[in-house]
Design an enzyme around this catalytic site. Structure first.
Site, mmCIF file in Angstrom:
data_model
loop_
_atom_site.group_PDB
_atom_site.id
_atom_site.type_symbol
_atom_site.label_atom_id
_atom_site.label_comp_id
_atom_site.label_asym_id
_atom_site.label_seq_id
_atom_site.Cartn_x
_atom_site.Cartn_y
_atom_site.Cartn_z
ATOM 1 N N CYS A 17 0.843 -1.188 0.000
ATOM 2 C CA CYS A 17 0.000 0.000 0.000
ATOM 3 C C CYS A 17 0.885 1.247 0.000
ATOM 4 O O CYS A 17 2.047 1.191 0.358
ATOM 5 C CB CYS A 17 -0.895 0.094 1.233
ATOM 6 N N GLY A 43 0.398 0.039 -4.880
ATOM 7 C CA GLY A 43 -0.901 -0.614 -4.752
ATOM 8 C C GLY A 43 -1.800 -0.187 -5.886
ATOM 9 O O GLY A 43 -2.014 1.006 -6.082
ATOM 10 N N ASN A 118 -0.278 1.459 5.721
ATOM 11 C CA ASN A 118 0.685 0.723 4.912
ATOM 12 C C ASN A 118 1.370 -0.285 5.821
ATOM 13 O O ASN A 118 2.027 0.103 6.770
ATOM 14 C CB ASN A 118 1.704 1.718 4.335
ATOM 15 N N GLY A 119 1.200 -1.566 5.519
ATOM 16 C CA GLY A 119 1.822 -2.600 6.337
ATOM 17 C C GLY A 119 0.878 -3.751 6.570
ATOM 18 O O GLY A 119 -0.065 -3.961 5.809
ATOM 19 N N TYR A 258 13.229 -3.611 -4.477
ATOM 20 C CA TYR A 258 12.158 -3.674 -5.465
ATOM 21 C C TYR A 258 11.008 -2.711 -5.227
ATOM 22 O O TYR A 258 10.523 -2.078 -6.158
ATOM 23 C CB TYR A 258 11.614 -5.113 -5.517
#
Ligand code: SF4
Length: 486
Positions: A17, A43, A118-119, A258
């Site tokens: 995200c 995302g 986010n996570g 990445y």
């Protein structure tokens, strides 16, 4: 007709995200839409924005890309105010449905609250069950919703007290942006597994997953939110707090390999430069007698450049990536093998015919795409294909918000490197060592006694307890309302 996926190829990890928040800018929602656009790579399943205009909250959430969801003035006009938060979703827990699209919003006793996350909260199942047993009613199947219920049931006198109490019940990885009527909050988990940065845009404050989103909206980078730090932003400025017990930070090493965009700065380092150094380390560790170095575009490009420069070999674009395909494509029949990979990547035949190649990619997850790309290069006349991977073998799943297959489906969990080389039918296969990866990040080697990063998908050394590990995800067990989304 069969739908084939062109992005969820099962051979890359997928970021979980991106979050973005603004306090103090006219047309905050428009700024958030731009920021989310810059974070689209984190995302791509859904995007949402919630704004606050001094009177009330306004929200627009939809499945699909940011550009499609927020491309009209009419949508942005429905999100007035000088404060807003936004979220790009890639589902790691909870199914893809509108109710799971963030920001999540709730009316609490303390007022409205919107949350973007986010996570992954690795004890969400346990916390959810406990909350349900005491009467909480969940509306989504997202792990993020437990935070809202924890805030609602916390006892502190102020919203900040309740937020801190709620956060202390969480385990795992989280960077949150939280919007209330009295301020914008940003918080990073005690280990700082997922990133979050602070920027300034004139008099406004910005919170964002990556610095690239600051660049795109014209904001200045101030600093990162530190691991375990909570910031509160309102018209009086920014206040920093440290509500957690101090811990040794373990930010995700894969952000450099990445996930993050190469034009971002993560943990003070240029992602692009780190990726080039990874390629250079790889060239030193696993040289090859070849004619050309070519990347798997786009993610393998910086590491391939680093490999080529360190080894004195020519760097060329031996594979061309189409930028004009959507997420899925209707395959006209089941018999057209490899159509997906060829639509996305095509061999540059005149360049590679008769050449010995080093092919550089960021990682191998299941090996299926690598197998197809190696075959595609051979079909186009490559004399030899030597694959070099800019990360160590991915042997373990991630529980911190990155979509990884279960461990048994990871190629590196099933076989050794020579076996993987045979599986993808390469002439040789080599991965950068874990110490080489740390060297590329400016350290001498991995400090096994006190690692400075989360590298669990390569080492199995998870930096937190994993309360829910081995349990079914909560949402695979629940009888759910079938929701139709247009
Ligand atoms: Fe990042 Fe891997 Fe750790 Fe997940 S397990 S947070 S992908 S390093």
């Amino acid at each position: 007709m069969t739908q084939i996926s062109l992005t969820h190829d099962g051979d890359h990890l997928h970021e979980e995200c991106g979050v973005f928040g603004v306090w103090g800018a006219p047309d905050a929602a428009a700024v958030v839409a731009l920021g989310l656009h810059a974070l689209q790579h984190r995302g791509q399943e859904a995007a949402g924005i919630t704004s606050f205009d001094g009177q009330g909250f306004h929200s627009h959430r939809a499945l699909g890309h940011v550009a499609g969801n927020f491309d009209s003035d009419a949508v942005i006009r429905r999100l007035p105010g000088i404060a807003a938060i936004g979220h790009n979703r890639y589902a790691t827990t909870g199914e893809t449905a509108l109710r799971n699209v963030q920001p999540l919003y709730a009316e609490l006793a303390a007022g409205g609250v919107a949350v973007g996350h986010n996570g992954n909260i690795s004890n969400a199942l346990t916390v959810r069950r406990a909350l349900i047993s005491t009467g909480s009613i969940f509306q989504s199947t997202s792990d993020t919703e437990v935070v809202i219920h924890l805030i609602a049931t916390a006892q502190g006198p102020t919203f900040l007290d309740r937020l801190i109490e709620a956060l202390k019940s969480l385990e795992g990885a989280y960077s949150f942006v939280v919007l209330t009527a009295e301020g914008l909050y940003g918080v990073r988990d005690p280990l700082g597994i997922r990133p979050l940065v602070i920027g300034r845009l004139g008099g406004a404050y910005i919170l964002a997953s990556e610095t690239v989103a600051l660049d795109v909206v014209g904001a200045d980078f101030v600093r990162q939110v530190e691991p375990g730090e909570l910031v509160h932003i309102d018209s009086d400025g920014l206040t920093s707090m440290r509500p957690f017990r101090l811990a040794r930070p373990r930010p995700c090493i894969f952000e450099h390999v990445y996930f993050s965009r190469p034009d971002s700065v993560v943990d003070g380092q240029s992602v692009y430069e780190v990726r080039k150094r990874i390629g250079a380390e790889l060239a030193r560790e696993a040289p090859a007698r070849v004619d050309l170095v070519i990347p798997v575009p786009d993610s393998g490009v910086p590491a391939a450049l680093g490999f080529a420069q360190a080894s004195g070999l020519p760097f060329e674009l031996g594979i061309i990536r189409s930028h004009y395909i959507g997420r899925t494509f209707i395959q006209p029949g089941d018999g057209i093998r490899n159509l997906g990979v060829k639509l996305k990547h095509n061999a540059n035949r005149p360049l590679i015919e008769g050449k010995r190649l080093v092919l550089v990619d960021d990682s191998i997850v299941r090996g299926t795409t690598s197998l197809k790309i190696v075959q595609m290069l051979r079909d186009a006349g490559a004399a030899e294909v030597h694959m070099r991977i800019a990360s160590p073998p991915t042997t373990h799943s991630c529980f911190y918000g990155v979509d990884t297959p279960e461990r048994a489906k990871l190629l590196a969990a099933q076989m050794d490197v020579p076996g993987m080389g045979e599986f993808i039918k390469a002439d040789s296969l080599a991965f950068i060592s874990i110490d080489g990866l740390y060297r590329a990040l400016g350290e001498t080697a991995r400090n096994d006694a006190a690692p400075t990063r989360c590298d669990a998908c390569f080492t199995g050394d998870y930096p937190t307890t994993l309360t829910d590990k081995g349990k079914l995800q909560p949402f695979e067990q629940l009888p759910l309302l079938a929701e139709h989304v247009v």
